[in-house]
Write a protein that holds these residues in place. Sequence first.
Motif, short mmCIF file in Angstrom:
data_model
loop_
_atom_site.label_atom_id
_atom_site.label_comp_id
_atom_site.label_asym_id
_atom_site.label_seq_id
_atom_site.Cartn_x
_atom_site.Cartn_y
_atom_site.Cartn_z
N GLN A 136 -4.35 17.87 4.71
CA GLN A 136 -3.97 19.18 4.15
C GLN A 136 -3.32 19.06 2.78
N GLY A 137 -3.09 17.85 2.27
CA GLY A 137 -2.43 17.79 0.97
C GLY A 137 -2.38 16.42 0.34
N GLY A 138 -3.00 16.29 -0.83
CA GLY A 138 -2.87 15.08 -1.63
C GLY A 138 -1.96 15.38 -2.80
N CYS A 177 -6.12 5.99 2.61
CA CYS A 177 -5.22 4.83 2.68
C CYS A 177 -5.92 3.63 2.07
N SER A 178 -5.63 3.36 0.82
CA SER A 178 -6.25 2.20 0.17
C SER A 178 -5.48 0.95 0.56
N ASN A 179 -6.22 -0.15 0.66
CA ASN A 179 -5.65 -1.41 1.16
C ASN A 179 -5.09 -1.15 2.56
N ASP A 208 -16.77 6.00 2.66
CA ASP A 208 -17.99 5.54 1.98
C ASP A 208 -17.92 6.08 0.55
N LYS A 209 -17.48 5.23 -0.41
CA LYS A 209 -17.07 5.74 -1.73
C LYS A 209 -18.14 5.52 -2.81
N LEU A 210 -17.99 6.26 -3.89
CA LEU A 210 -18.86 6.08 -5.07
C LEU A 210 -18.67 4.68 -5.68
N GLY A 211 -17.42 4.26 -5.78
CA GLY A 211 -17.11 2.95 -6.39
C GLY A 211 -15.89 2.35 -5.72
N THR A 212 -15.14 1.54 -6.44
CA THR A 212 -13.94 0.83 -5.92
C THR A 212 -14.22 0.21 -4.55
N THR A 213 -15.44 -0.32 -4.43
CA THR A 213 -15.87 -0.89 -3.15
C THR A 213 -14.98 -2.06 -2.75
N GLN A 268 -14.61 6.36 -12.53
CA GLN A 268 -14.57 7.77 -12.12
C GLN A 268 -13.40 8.08 -11.17
N VAL A 269 -12.82 7.05 -10.58
CA VAL A 269 -11.68 7.34 -9.69
C VAL A 269 -10.39 7.52 -10.50
N LEU A 270 -10.38 7.03 -11.72
CA LEU A 270 -9.11 6.97 -12.46
C LEU A 270 -8.44 8.33 -12.66
N PRO A 271 -9.19 9.42 -12.89
CA PRO A 271 -8.50 10.71 -13.02
C PRO A 271 -8.09 11.32 -11.68
N ILE A 272 -8.51 10.73 -10.56
CA ILE A 272 -8.23 11.38 -9.26
C ILE A 272 -7.02 10.78 -8.58
N TRP A 273 -7.07 9.46 -8.32
CA TRP A 273 -5.91 8.93 -7.57
C TRP A 273 -4.69 8.81 -8.48
N GLU A 274 -3.56 8.71 -7.88
CA GLU A 274 -2.26 8.72 -8.59
C GLU A 274 -2.00 10.05 -9.30
N GLY A 275 -2.69 11.09 -8.89
CA GLY A 275 -2.47 12.42 -9.47
C GLY A 275 -3.62 12.81 -10.40
N THR A 276 -4.17 14.01 -10.14
CA THR A 276 -5.28 14.48 -10.96
C THR A 276 -4.75 14.93 -12.33
N PRO A 336 -10.63 -1.66 0.53
CA PRO A 336 -10.93 -0.82 1.69
C PRO A 336 -10.00 0.39 1.74
N THR A 337 -10.59 1.58 1.66
CA THR A 337 -9.82 2.83 1.72
C THR A 337 -10.21 3.55 3.01
N GLY A 338 -9.26 3.90 3.83
CA GLY A 338 -9.64 4.50 5.12
C GLY A 338 -8.68 5.57 5.60
N ALA A 340 0.88 -1.18 0.00
CA ALA A 340 0.00 0.00 0.00
C ALA A 340 0.91 1.22 0.00
N MET A 341 0.34 2.39 -0.28
CA MET A 341 1.15 3.61 -0.20
C MET A 341 0.33 4.72 0.45
N PHE A 342 0.84 5.21 1.57
CA PHE A 342 0.14 6.25 2.30
C PHE A 342 0.90 7.57 2.11
N LEU A 343 0.38 8.42 1.23
CA LEU A 343 0.98 9.74 1.03
C LEU A 343 0.03 10.82 1.54
N THR A 344 -1.22 10.73 1.04
CA THR A 344 -2.17 11.82 1.22
C THR A 344 -2.48 12.09 2.69
N GLU A 345 -2.38 13.36 3.08
CA GLU A 345 -2.85 13.80 4.40
C GLU A 345 -3.96 14.82 4.16
C1 LIG Z 1 -10.78 6.10 -3.74
C2 LIG Z 1 -9.52 6.82 -3.43
C3 LIG Z 1 -8.44 6.11 -2.94
C4 LIG Z 1 -7.26 6.76 -2.63
N1 LIG Z 1 -6.22 6.04 -2.13
C5 LIG Z 1 -5.07 6.68 -1.79
C6 LIG Z 1 -3.98 5.95 -1.22
O1 LIG Z 1 -4.02 4.72 -1.08
N2 LIG Z 1 -2.88 6.62 -0.85
C7 LIG Z 1 -2.78 7.97 -0.99
O2 LIG Z 1 -1.75 8.52 -0.64
N3 LIG Z 1 -3.79 8.69 -1.53
C8 LIG Z 1 -4.93 8.08 -1.93
N4 LIG Z 1 -5.97 8.80 -2.47
C9 LIG Z 1 -5.88 10.24 -2.49
C10 LIG Z 1 -5.62 10.84 -3.85
O3 LIG Z 1 -4.37 10.48 -4.35
C11 LIG Z 1 -5.79 12.34 -3.71
O4 LIG Z 1 -7.15 12.57 -3.37
C12 LIG Z 1 -5.43 13.10 -4.95
O5 LIG Z 1 -4.04 13.01 -5.18
C13 LIG Z 1 -5.83 14.58 -4.89
O6 LIG Z 1 -5.41 15.16 -3.67
P1 LIG Z 1 -6.46 15.96 -2.74
O7 LIG Z 1 -7.62 15.07 -2.49
O8 LIG Z 1 -5.73 16.48 -1.56
O9 LIG Z 1 -6.95 17.14 -3.64
P2 LIG Z 1 -6.23 18.55 -3.81
O10 LIG Z 1 -4.77 18.33 -3.91
O11 LIG Z 1 -6.74 19.47 -2.78
O12 LIG Z 1 -6.77 18.98 -5.23
C14 LIG Z 1 -8.06 19.60 -5.41
C15 LIG Z 1 -8.15 20.09 -6.85
O13 LIG Z 1 -7.16 21.09 -7.05
C16 LIG Z 1 -6.40 20.79 -8.19
N5 LIG Z 1 -5.02 21.23 -7.97
C17 LIG Z 1 -4.23 21.02 -6.90
N6 LIG Z 1 -3.02 21.58 -7.09
C18 LIG Z 1 -3.05 22.16 -8.31
C19 LIG Z 1 -2.12 22.92 -9.08
N7 LIG Z 1 -0.88 23.17 -8.63
N8 LIG Z 1 -2.51 23.35 -10.30
C20 LIG Z 1 -3.73 23.08 -10.78
N9 LIG Z 1 -4.66 22.37 -10.11
C21 LIG Z 1 -4.32 21.93 -8.88
C22 LIG Z 1 -6.46 19.29 -8.38
O14 LIG Z 1 -6.30 18.94 -9.75
C23 LIG Z 1 -7.88 18.98 -7.88
O15 LIG Z 1 -8.78 19.09 -8.94
C24 LIG Z 1 -7.15 8.16 -2.82
C25 LIG Z 1 -8.24 8.88 -3.33
C26 LIG Z 1 -9.39 8.22 -3.64
C27 LIG Z 1 -10.55 9.00 -4.18
#
Ligand SMILES: Cc1cc2nc3c(=O)[nH]c(=O)nc-3n(C[C@H](O)[C@H](O)[C@H](O)COP(=O)(O)OP(=O)(O)OC[C@H]3O[C@@H](n4cnc5c(N)ncnc54)[C@H](O)[C@@H]3O)c2cc1C
Length: 616
Positions: A184-186, A214-216, A280-285, A457-465, A288-290, A177-182
């Motif tokens: 205040q900052g993903g 935190c997925s898995n 409680d997510k839209l998909g990827t049920t 729908q999760v594909l554009p969000i996790w691993e970087g938007t 377990p993400t917590g 698993a990989m825990f990065l997101t806090e």
């Molecule tokens: C189902 C699910 C599972 C996940 N699992 C994990 C996991 O296992 N481990 C983990 O570490 N994370 C996980 N994540 C978190 C996910 O990686 C982050 O939600 C994502 O990287 C976005 O970070 P944020 O939520 O803090 O949004 P923010 O960083 O606050 O971004 C909000 C919006 O602002 C935009 N934005 C931010 N900065 C900029 C910029 N400089 N320029 C332009 N636009 C910007 C983004 O594109 C986004 O649209 C998971 C998320 C989901 C939904």
Amino acid sequence: MDGPIDYGRYDRGRYCNYWTLDGTIQRELRRIYPDEEFEWAAPRLERFGRVVGHTIADNADSVDRHGPELHTYDRNGEVSNYVEYPTELRETERLAYEAGAVADSFRPPPGRETPLSYSHYFGMLYLLSYAETSGFVCPLAMTAGAAHVLERFDDGSLAEYYDALTSRRHDELIEGAMFLTEKQGGSDVGANETTAEYDAETDYWRLTGEKWFCSNIDAEGTLALARTPGAPDGTAGLSMFLVPHGDPDAGVMTRARREAFDGPPPAAALNDQYYRRLKDKLGTTNVPTGEVEFRETSAYLVGEEERGFKQMAEMLNLERLSNAAAACGIMGRALLESKIHAANREAFGQPIEKFPLVRADLVDMAVDHEVATASTFEAVRYFASRERARRVEEGTVEAAPAVAPERAYRMMRLLAPVVKLRTARMAIETTSYAMELRGGDGYVNDFVTNRLLRDAQVLPIWEGTENVLSLDVLRALEREAAHEAFAEVVDEQLRRVSHPALIDARELVEAEYHDLLGAMAELAQADEEFAQLSAKRLAHYIFDVFTSALLLAQAEEELEAGNGRLALVARRFVTRELAEREARGITSNDRFALEQFDPIVRFAPVDPDALDTPTK
Ligand SMILES: Cc1cc2nc3c(=O)[nH]c(=O)nc-3n(C[C@H](O)[C@H](O)[C@H](O)COP(=O)(O)OP(=O)(O)OC[C@H]3O[C@@H](n4cnc5c(N)ncnc54)[C@H](O)[C@@H]3O)c2cc1C
């Protein structure tokens, strides 16, 4: 595949073999595997395609209805962090890991002396995504990612964890698993506040802080970022740690050790952390993400202190390509469901696939699937080449990589964000239309289209938007001079194209390619605000030009081998994305989608001599 496929024979995209029905992935893997490896691996892929199309597809739907559950406390009020998994999910896990979906790319499979290339892992993940659309695919990808990081950066002290992550035996297995997101900052990982202090008495590091996504969640091989005392702010001050789920003094908590407890392990058998709740997510049920609180949690340092973000970037490259391969697999399933439904469903007295608008939609969905898969697996080829070069240097494999390491690195660095962002968007479009094509049923949970769209729908969000990845493309151009490798590659591809049926398309791509190089040069000089403003358009432009050149070069080879189908796919994509058409093409009398439905949608082979040779 002899084609055309009669999709009317099936009543849904289930109880079939996702490998044998998918000529696109067969072609791509044959192209990017080392020859001898493909011949060896094809029967494994074929077997896996069947298992995914049967047991794993059924399990995925069932787990979607009753996903993993978290029990935060045990009956005595002790923290238990116990995630209860449906038995179907455990069965899927066993089937996938024992089929070598991760192990084969890290350890020699039975009957071989060296591991397969990383391409095999991505191919297996693609097939799995036909059923496990972003659910269990996520833990599997993070298991491969954690193994990748340990292979690259661990000095051997975490060998037990590496062995368990790459095990093909379910009882000896652990997941990553990989825990990065806090909170205040993903995207802004540099804002991480979790701290790590070395405890000389026990020789562990102690992590304190909160991780927000935190997925898995209960993985035994979790990699987390934290800041050591005195470390600088931002990403430069982050170090990487391996955080076990179990008490590390008791050794690695493999599946067998977990199952040896009757029910939840006692609190004393666990590491000191607290799983607050599952999202409680839209998909990827199915994953377990917590939210996790580290409470002086025991952890091991991975690699060097303050190199955590750089090391994590290596994992992210693999995860982003995994995301793209999963997007392609989901598109493959959505397309298969759509083709079958369109062949069987009647409206106004005939199968709906006979209607011109349905034909056009299916042709474009099929072209999108081809394009997404070709570009993703080309990026995978660069990734795998770079890793092969490293393994050759380390003496663990012998055969030389297909691409020189420096070019492979620069191309992978540019293409990983580009294909991740584009395929994620395409997967949403394709699954959304697959739902619509099913009509009202498509919106109902009895049919898989509902889950495909929710999961995509999760594909554009996790691993970087998409935005964050677009900015990463700018960084790849600026820091790695990726445009130089890109220009060489596109030049070489276009030079290979000489068949008269492809000349017009080649000229169009050449013109756009020169415009694109001009745009890259201008953005390199532009102020930062304007460069950022243009980053997303640039990323999509790179995708269109790169993929057009790639498809044309591949089409040329296929024409030489006697089949013109890919030439049609390439021409459709180039015209659709790059050509300027008067009145949006409405008055052009272009009947491509009607005339080429069978080759493109049903894989009917095309005689190269029967292709027209259009001139502007
Ligand atoms: C189902 C699910 C599972 C996940 N699992 C994990 C996991 O296992 N481990 C983990 O570490 N994370 C996980 N994540 C978190 C996910 O990686 C982050 O939600 C994502 O990287 C976005 O970070 P944020 O939520 O803090 O949004 P923010 O960083 O606050 O971004 C909000 C919006 O602002 C935009 N934005 C931010 N900065 C900029 C910029 N400089 N320029 C332009 N636009 C910007 C983004 O594109 C986004 O649209 C998971 C998320 C989901 C939904």
